[in-house]
Write a protein that holds these residues in place. Structure first.
Motif, PDB file in Angstrom:
ATOM      1  N   UNK A 243       0.849  -1.188   0.000  1.00 29.96           N
ATOM      2  CA  UNK A 243       0.000   0.000   0.000  1.00 29.96           C
ATOM      3  C   UNK A 243       0.890   1.244   0.000  1.00 29.96           C
ATOM      4  N   UNK A 244       0.569   2.180  -0.856  1.00 27.80           N
ATOM      5  CA  UNK A 244       1.287   3.452  -0.929  1.00 27.80           C
ATOM      6  C   UNK A 244       0.522   4.476  -0.110  1.00 27.80           C
ATOM      7  N   UNK A 245       1.187   5.040   0.884  1.00 26.48           N
ATOM      8  CA  UNK A 245       0.564   6.034   1.757  1.00 26.48           C
ATOM      9  C   UNK A 245       0.890   7.437   1.236  1.00 26.48           C
ATOM     10  N   UNK A 246      -0.152   8.225   1.052  1.00 32.86           N
ATOM     11  CA  UNK A 246      -0.015   9.576   0.497  1.00 32.86           C
ATOM     12  C   UNK A 246      -0.577  10.592   1.478  1.00 32.86           C
ATOM     13  N   UNK A 247      -0.151  11.858   1.287  1.00 33.94           N
ATOM     14  CA  UNK A 247      -0.597  12.889   2.228  1.00 33.94           C
ATOM     15  C   UNK A 247      -1.990  13.398   1.906  1.00 33.94           C
ATOM     16  N   UNK A 248      -2.408  13.313   0.624  1.00 32.78           N
ATOM     17  CA  UNK A 248      -3.710  13.843   0.235  1.00 32.78           C
ATOM     18  C   UNK A 248      -4.080  13.336  -1.160  1.00 32.78           C
ATOM     19  N   UNK A 249      -5.264  13.747  -1.620  1.00 33.11           N
ATOM     20  CA  UNK A 249      -5.736  13.329  -2.937  1.00 33.11           C
ATOM     21  C   UNK A 249      -4.824  13.845  -4.038  1.00 33.11           C
ATOM     22  N   UNK A 250      -4.327  15.054  -3.896  1.00 40.07           N
ATOM     23  CA  UNK A 250      -3.450  15.610  -4.932  1.00 40.07           C
ATOM     24  C   UNK A 250      -2.232  14.729  -5.147  1.00 40.07           C
ATOM     25  N   UNK A 251      -1.657  14.216  -4.070  1.00 41.24           N
ATOM     26  CA  UNK A 251      -0.500  13.330  -4.220  1.00 41.24           C
ATOM     27  C   UNK A 251      -0.933  11.984  -4.796  1.00 41.24           C
ATOM     28  N   UNK A 252      -2.096  11.502  -4.420  1.00 43.02           N
ATOM     29  CA  UNK A 252      -2.596  10.237  -4.955  1.00 43.02           C
ATOM     30  C   UNK A 252      -2.749  10.305  -6.472  1.00 43.02           C
ATOM     31  N   UNK A 253      -3.197  11.444  -6.973  1.00 44.49           N
ATOM     32  CA  UNK A 253      -3.418  11.625  -8.413  1.00 44.49           C
ATOM     33  C   UNK A 253      -2.130  11.480  -9.230  1.00 44.49           C
ATOM     34  N   UNK A 254      -0.974  11.657  -8.581  1.00 46.84           N
ATOM     35  CA  UNK A 254       0.295  11.536  -9.290  1.00 46.84           C
ATOM     36  C   UNK A 254       0.576  10.099  -9.708  1.00 46.84           C
ATOM     37  N   UNK A 255      -0.044   9.149  -9.017  1.00 45.97           N
ATOM     38  CA  UNK A 255       0.303   7.747  -9.223  1.00 45.97           C
ATOM     39  C   UNK A 255      -0.842   6.911  -9.790  1.00 45.97           C
TER      40      UNK A 255
ATOM     41  N   UNK B  76       6.532  -2.093  -5.722  1.00 43.78           N
ATOM     42  CA  UNK B  76       5.386  -1.642  -4.922  1.00 43.78           C
ATOM     43  C   UNK B  76       4.090  -2.255  -5.435  1.00 43.78           C
ATOM     44  N   UNK B  77       3.930  -2.307  -6.750  1.00 41.06           N
ATOM     45  CA  UNK B  77       2.708  -2.836  -7.341  1.00 41.06           C
ATOM     46  C   UNK B  77       2.815  -4.316  -7.690  1.00 41.06           C
ATOM     47  N   UNK B  78       3.962  -4.916  -7.451  1.00 38.47           N
ATOM     48  CA  UNK B  78       4.180  -6.347  -7.713  1.00 38.47           C
ATOM     49  C   UNK B  78       3.833  -6.724  -9.150  1.00 38.47           C
ATOM     50  N   UNK B  79       4.121  -5.806 -10.079  1.00 39.76           N
ATOM     51  CA  UNK B  79       3.898  -6.084 -11.479  1.00 39.76           C
ATOM     52  C   UNK B  79       2.471  -5.920 -11.960  1.00 39.76           C
ATOM     53  N   UNK B  80       1.584  -5.451 -11.091  1.00 41.54           N
ATOM     54  CA  UNK B  80       0.182  -5.264 -11.471  1.00 41.54           C
ATOM     55  C   UNK B  80      -0.014  -3.918 -12.158  1.00 41.54           C
ATOM     56  N   UNK B  81      -1.128  -3.775 -12.857  1.00 37.73           N
ATOM     57  CA  UNK B  81      -1.472  -2.501 -13.494  1.00 37.73           C
ATOM     58  C   UNK B  81      -2.224  -1.575 -12.546  1.00 37.73           C
ATOM     59  N   UNK B  82      -2.454  -2.044 -11.337  1.00 33.15           N
ATOM     60  CA  UNK B  82      -3.175  -1.253 -10.338  1.00 33.15           C
ATOM     61  C   UNK B  82      -2.227  -0.835  -9.221  1.00 33.15           C
ATOM     62  N   UNK B  83      -2.686   0.124  -8.423  1.00 28.12           N
ATOM     63  CA  UNK B  83      -1.917   0.578  -7.269  1.00 28.12           C
ATOM     64  C   UNK B  83      -2.869   0.742  -6.090  1.00 28.12           C
ATOM     65  N   UNK B  84      -2.407   0.351  -4.900  1.00 27.03           N
ATOM     66  CA  UNK B  84      -3.189   0.495  -3.667  1.00 27.03           C
ATOM     67  C   UNK B  84      -2.758   1.775  -2.966  1.00 27.03           C
ATOM     68  N   UNK B  85      -3.711   2.651  -2.681  1.00 28.12           N
ATOM     69  CA  UNK B  85      -3.423   3.967  -2.111  1.00 28.12           C
ATOM     70  C   UNK B  85      -4.217   4.195  -0.835  1.00 28.12           C
ATOM     71  N   UNK B  86      -3.566   4.822   0.148  1.00 27.82           N
ATOM     72  CA  UNK B  86      -4.266   5.208   1.377  1.00 27.82           C
ATOM     73  C   UNK B  86      -3.734   6.539   1.868  1.00 27.82           C
TER      74      UNK B  86
END
Length: 320
Positions: A66-78, A113-123
């Protein structure tokens, strides 16, 4: 800090958080409290730092972080952000909700981080220590639970040291975590539907009912590991665990709930929030006891009880 610990332990005050930020910036790994459990943080944009997390935990490479971000704006980068993602998080971030969404093809994240997947887990976490740390660094943090892979998750600094002392650089001691079980994980499918990948503190069925006026759709039955916490055997205390026990056998460490009293009790009053907060501590106590086996009293499969029973079922499952 106790002199016997190889890993540095500091109080999670301004000085300690600054020390943790320095270690992370240089590619080190740090255990940090969140509102759910302690996470083992590393800069998510560094292959070398993320590799240290996998090595310290003994975590299989197919299990994403899981990638931990400070806010939605940072989440949008990934992530390829969508109206569905915005709807899901608008009342739940900061908080114990992780969303799994399509990752941007060109993203500044380590591939592992994504283990080769096309998706990313964000919190976007709510805990003040983790939030202060995210504010001090200019990169997101990959942070699975701060324990050896498959073992009991940590809700205190002492729990972290049980399996990771000497394997990580620092523990930020922020006391006992509040929610006690890992975040709820929600996958947002391309057609806009929701799928719960892991139950947790956020009641997705209630949230879906609130937003869409209908219950959460049934699982699709996918076998792919898309997010943490989906392995059949997990959170294991290293001893056989018997579930739904009305009483304990002489050779069992009994974890009680409600009217069933135990050597450690999740909640005498039957409060599920208290039970979730105490779950991993009771499992750690049972693991450290002289009893060769463990038993757990029945916990209702309702609300937060779904998350508690999910963790207990995986703790009781035999390892492969």
């Amino acid at each position: 800090m106790s002199g016997k610990n190889v890993t540095e332990v500091v109080i999670a005050d301004a000085s300690g958080i600054a020390r943790a930020a320095q270690i992370l910036e240089s590619g080190g790994i740090v255990a940090v409290p969140t509102e759910t459990v302690y996470g083992l943080a590393a800069r998510a944009d560094s292959e070398a730092a993320v590799a240290k997390v996998y090595a310290a935990k003994g975590r299989p490479g197919f299990n994403p972080l899981i990638v931990h971000v400070r806010d939605v704006d940072q989440a949008r980068l990934f992530a390829q952000w969508s109206d569905a993602a915005q709807t899901a998080v608008e009342t739940q971030w900061p908080g114990p909700l992780t969303i799994v969404v399509p990752a941007k093809p060109a993203r500044a994240l380590a591939d592992a981080v994504t283990a080769g997947l096309d998706s990313v887990a964000l919190r976007c976490p709510a805990h003040p220590v983790m939030r202060a740390l995210l504010d001090l660094v200019d990169f997101p943090l990959a942070a699975p639970s701060a324990n050896r892979s498959g073992f009991i998750s940590p809700t205190s600094a002492a729990h972290v040291l049980t399996s990771l002392d000497g394997r990580i650089d620092l523990v930020l001691d922020g006391g006992t975590t509040q929610d006690g079980v890992e975040s709820t994980i929600l996958a947002l499918r391309e057609d806009g539907t929701w799928e719960e990948l892991r139950p947790g503190p956020v009641d997705l069925n209630a949230l879906h009912q609130q937003y869409f006026g209908a219950p959460l759709p049934a699982k699709t039955g996918k076998d792919t590991i898309e997010a943490p916490g989906q392995l059949a055997s997990h959170y294991a205390p290293g001893k056989p665990v018997r579930l739904d026990a009305a009483a304990g056998a002489p050779d069992e460490f009994l974890i009680g709930f409600g009217a069933v009293k135990g050597a450690c009790t999740l909640s005498e009053s039957g409060d599920l929030a208290e039970a979730a907060e105490r779950l991993y501590d009771c499992l750690h106590r049972g693991a450290a006891s002289d009893y060769p086996r463990m038993a757990v009293a029945p916990v209702p499969h309702l609300g937060l009880g779904r998350a508690i029973n999910d963790r207990l079922r995986r703790a009781a499952a035999p390892a492969d």
